[in-house]
Design an enzyme around this catalytic site. Structure first.
Site, PDB file in Angstrom:
ATOM      1  N   ASP A 119       0.839  -1.204   0.000  1.00  0.00           N
ATOM      2  CA  ASP A 119       0.000   0.000   0.000  1.00  0.00           C
ATOM      3  C   ASP A 119       0.871   1.250   0.000  1.00  0.00           C
ATOM      4  O   ASP A 119       2.049   1.199   0.371  1.00  0.00           O
ATOM      5  CB  ASP A 119      -0.871   0.039   1.270  1.00  0.00           C
ATOM      6  CG  ASP A 119      -1.925  -1.060   1.293  1.00  0.00           C
ATOM      7  OD1 ASP A 119      -2.064  -1.781   0.288  1.00  0.00           O
ATOM      8  OD2 ASP A 119      -2.600  -1.192   2.334  1.00  0.00           O
ATOM      9  N   ARG A 167      -1.089  -0.744  -8.615  1.00  0.00           N
ATOM     10  CA  ARG A 167      -2.511  -0.611  -8.298  1.00  0.00           C
ATOM     11  C   ARG A 167      -2.752   0.892  -8.149  1.00  0.00           C
ATOM     12  O   ARG A 167      -2.320   1.513  -7.179  1.00  0.00           O
ATOM     13  CB  ARG A 167      -2.832  -1.347  -7.001  1.00  0.00           C
ATOM     14  CG  ARG A 167      -4.288  -1.268  -6.581  1.00  0.00           C
ATOM     15  CD  ARG A 167      -4.416  -1.613  -5.115  1.00  0.00           C
ATOM     16  NE  ARG A 167      -4.786  -2.990  -4.866  1.00  0.00           N
ATOM     17  CZ  ARG A 167      -4.559  -3.574  -3.688  1.00  0.00           C
ATOM     18  NH1 ARG A 167      -3.907  -2.963  -2.735  1.00  0.00           N
ATOM     19  NH2 ARG A 167      -4.970  -4.817  -3.499  1.00  0.00           N
TER      20      ARG A 167
HETATM   21  C1  LIG Z   1      -8.263  -1.892  -3.457  1.00  0.00           C
HETATM   22  C2  LIG Z   1      -7.982  -0.510  -2.948  1.00  0.00           C
HETATM   23  C3  LIG Z   1      -6.767  -0.250  -2.340  1.00  0.00           C
HETATM   24  C4  LIG Z   1      -6.488   1.029  -1.872  1.00  0.00           C
HETATM   25  N1  LIG Z   1      -5.254   1.303  -1.347  1.00  0.00           N
HETATM   26  C5  LIG Z   1      -4.923   2.586  -1.070  1.00  0.00           C
HETATM   27  C6  LIG Z   1      -3.598   2.926  -0.692  1.00  0.00           C
HETATM   28  O1  LIG Z   1      -2.704   2.063  -0.585  1.00  0.00           O
HETATM   29  N2  LIG Z   1      -3.313   4.240  -0.462  1.00  0.00           N
HETATM   30  C7  LIG Z   1      -4.261   5.235  -0.587  1.00  0.00           C
HETATM   31  O2  LIG Z   1      -3.939   6.415  -0.402  1.00  0.00           O
HETATM   32  N3  LIG Z   1      -5.539   4.913  -0.908  1.00  0.00           N
HETATM   33  C8  LIG Z   1      -5.897   3.640  -1.148  1.00  0.00           C
HETATM   34  N4  LIG Z   1      -7.187   3.348  -1.508  1.00  0.00           N
HETATM   35  C9  LIG Z   1      -8.267   4.369  -1.358  1.00  0.00           C
HETATM   36  C10 LIG Z   1      -8.343   5.312  -2.559  1.00  0.00           C
HETATM   37  O3  LIG Z   1      -7.241   6.178  -2.579  1.00  0.00           O
HETATM   38  C11 LIG Z   1      -9.629   6.174  -2.518  1.00  0.00           C
HETATM   39  O4  LIG Z   1      -9.613   6.958  -1.377  1.00  0.00           O
HETATM   40  C12 LIG Z   1     -10.912   5.365  -2.537  1.00  0.00           C
HETATM   41  O5  LIG Z   1     -10.838   4.289  -3.405  1.00  0.00           O
HETATM   42  C13 LIG Z   1     -12.101   6.258  -2.980  1.00  0.00           C
HETATM   43  O6  LIG Z   1     -11.878   6.760  -4.257  1.00  0.00           O
HETATM   44  P1  LIG Z   1     -12.640   6.227  -5.571  1.00  0.00           P
HETATM   45  O7  LIG Z   1     -11.617   5.960  -6.603  1.00  0.00           O
HETATM   46  O8  LIG Z   1     -13.534   5.104  -5.237  1.00  0.00           O
HETATM   47  O9  LIG Z   1     -13.431   7.477  -6.123  1.00  0.00           O
HETATM   48  P2  LIG Z   1     -14.464   8.477  -5.494  1.00  0.00           P
HETATM   49  O10 LIG Z   1     -14.655   9.524  -6.519  1.00  0.00           O
HETATM   50  O11 LIG Z   1     -14.054   8.871  -4.119  1.00  0.00           O
HETATM   51  O12 LIG Z   1     -15.779   7.604  -5.373  1.00  0.00           O
HETATM   52  C14 LIG Z   1     -16.514   7.199  -6.508  1.00  0.00           C
HETATM   53  C15 LIG Z   1     -17.812   6.618  -6.023  1.00  0.00           C
HETATM   54  O13 LIG Z   1     -17.557   5.404  -5.317  1.00  0.00           O
HETATM   55  C16 LIG Z   1     -18.363   5.307  -4.155  1.00  0.00           C
HETATM   56  N5  LIG Z   1     -17.497   5.362  -2.968  1.00  0.00           N
HETATM   57  C17 LIG Z   1     -16.185   5.687  -2.909  1.00  0.00           C
HETATM   58  N6  LIG Z   1     -15.713   5.595  -1.652  1.00  0.00           N
HETATM   59  C18 LIG Z   1     -16.773   5.229  -0.905  1.00  0.00           C
HETATM   60  C19 LIG Z   1     -16.933   4.967   0.472  1.00  0.00           C
HETATM   61  N7  LIG Z   1     -15.934   5.077   1.330  1.00  0.00           N
HETATM   62  N8  LIG Z   1     -18.154   4.614   0.900  1.00  0.00           N
HETATM   63  C20 LIG Z   1     -19.197   4.481   0.051  1.00  0.00           C
HETATM   64  N9  LIG Z   1     -19.098   4.706  -1.268  1.00  0.00           N
HETATM   65  C21 LIG Z   1     -17.911   5.070  -1.731  1.00  0.00           C
HETATM   66  C22 LIG Z   1     -19.309   6.484  -4.200  1.00  0.00           C
HETATM   67  O14 LIG Z   1     -20.473   6.087  -4.870  1.00  0.00           O
HETATM   68  C23 LIG Z   1     -18.558   7.510  -5.020  1.00  0.00           C
HETATM   69  O15 LIG Z   1     -19.400   8.404  -5.661  1.00  0.00           O
HETATM   70  C24 LIG Z   1      -7.489   2.067  -1.983  1.00  0.00           C
HETATM   71  C25 LIG Z   1      -8.699   1.790  -2.607  1.00  0.00           C
HETATM   72  C26 LIG Z   1      -8.957   0.531  -3.094  1.00  0.00           C
HETATM   73  C27 LIG Z   1     -10.272   0.277  -3.778  1.00  0.00           C
END
Ligand SMILES: Cc1cc2nc3c(=O)[nH]c(=O)nc-3n(C[C@H](O)[C@H](O)[C@H](O)COP(=O)(O)OP(=O)(O)OC[C@H]3O[C@@H](n4cnc5c(N)ncnc54)[C@H](O)[C@@H]3O)c2cc1C
Length: 309
Positions: A132, A182
């Site tokens: 991560d 990722r």
């Molecule tokens: C497999 C995985 C590994 C990750 N590892 C890291 C990491 O190592 N470091 C790091 O900084 N971040 C990590 N993240 C988190 C990432 O950076 C984002 O903060 C997170 O994925 C939300 O962004 P999004 O791309 O879904 O887009 P967004 O624009 O935030 O969300 C798009 C849509 O998805 C849905 N959604 C998103 N988040 C949520 C939530 N929490 N609850 C409910 N609905 C939601 C909503 O419908 C929203 O409109 C990881 C995420 C995933 C999926």
């Protein structure tokens, strides 16, 4: 950045809240939406329910910034045992680890040894280790450790954050070296000098980086391109680009978090995409959960609802 998002991210980093927040019963109840339970077996059972739907799993034992060495060793031992148990259960489930949970704040070399040991065990098991990405001051050292491990094992990938200005260059280097990426948007509170503040800019940069990741020319066989996002329109845009670029449907690999966008996960499987759900467990979940609230401040209503339920 919205005020609510800033407040939630500040809470996630507050020392007092980190150790006391998870004792609040209504927060505990609301957090269940994103975590099947605190035990490894809860994670395993959840991974098993995804399997019939063609959804793979990844797992993480929540925790970060460990401040004593025995805990870092304990966590490493836990992951080794977890990889063994997953192999025995015949489930495809990839570990996803945070360097600061493996002792990065204490001793970089010993943290490297812990990561190396995990990569070696994963390699023997035919598994893949995800590293991560944490706050921006950790990016250089995390990439350095990843490259050193990749020099010994090819089953290692690292997370890159689309909100950081530096990611375009980091991606280029990792891709050239065949290190899996990722790509995520980024979950931490960052200064505007290092990270894009506007969500629309982050979304656009994610797409630009995704296009670079899918580019077939000069792509080493070991480069694994993964999109860690729940953003349905963005995923559709990436899929459409992939189709135009002649990338097979299963070449679009999407990772999501447990409990978010379940319908979209099933739709993607139907489309032929590769889908993996990251399942979190463990007792130190508060900062991680606050970041989930910050991603979608509407989630705070779930917490309030569980207070009055
Ligand atoms: C497999 C995985 C590994 C990750 N590892 C890291 C990491 O190592 N470091 C790091 O900084 N971040 C990590 N993240 C988190 C990432 O950076 C984002 O903060 C997170 O994925 C939300 O962004 P999004 O791309 O879904 O887009 P967004 O624009 O935030 O969300 C798009 C849509 O998805 C849905 N959604 C998103 N988040 C949520 C939530 N929490 N609850 C409910 N609905 C939601 C909503 O419908 C929203 O409109 C990881 C995420 C995933 C999926």
């Amino acid at each position: 950045m919205s005020v609510m998002r800033s407040v939630l991210l500040a809470i996630s980093e507050n020392r007092w809240m980190r150790s006391h927040g998870q004792n609040l019963w209504f927060v505990r109840r609301a957090a269940r939406r994103f975590m099947p339970g605190v035990e490894f077996d809860d994670m395993l059972a959840a991974a098993d329910t995804l399997r019939p739907h063609g959804i793979h799993a990844a797992f993480t034992r929540l925790g970060e910034n460990v401040s004593d060495w025995p805990e870092a060793e304990y966590v490493t031992g836990h992951y080794l045992g977890a990889i063994d148990r997953i192999t025995a259960a015949g489930i495809i489930c990839e570990p996803s680890v945070k360097p600061t949970q493996l002792g990065l704040d204490l001793d970089t070399e010993r943290c490297f040894e812990n990561l190396r040991t995990l990569a070696a065990r994963a390699k023997t098991a035919g598994n893949y280790l995800w590293i991560d990405m944490e706050q921006s001051p950790y990016v250089d050292v995390t990439l350095e450790l990843t490259k050193r491990i990749r020099a010994q094992f090819d089953n290692v990938g690292v997370c890159l954050q689309a909100y950081l200005y530096r990611t375009t260059n980091d991606l280029k280097t990792l891709r050239e070296q065949g290190i899996g990426v990722r790509l995520v948007k980024g979950a931490y509170k960052e200064a505007s000098s290092v990270a894009m503040a506007k969500k629309a800019d982050v979304d656009e940069n994610f797409f630009t980086l995704a296009v670079a990741m899918l580019e077939p020319s000069g792509r080493p066989a070991s480069f694994r391109a993964v999109f860690g996002t729940h953003d349905v329109p963005l995923i559709a845009r990436i899929q459409a680009h992939a189709e135009r670029a002649g990338v097979a449907a299963r070449g679009v690999e999407v990772h999501m978090l447990y409990g978010i966008q379940r319908a979209e996960q099933l739709r993607l499987v139907k489309d032929g995409a590769t889908v993996r759900v990251l399942i979190a467990y463990g007792t130190f979940w508060f900062p991680w959960y606050m970041r989930r609230l910050a991603e979608r401040p509407a989630n705070v209503w779930f917490v309030l609802k569980s207070l009055f339920a």
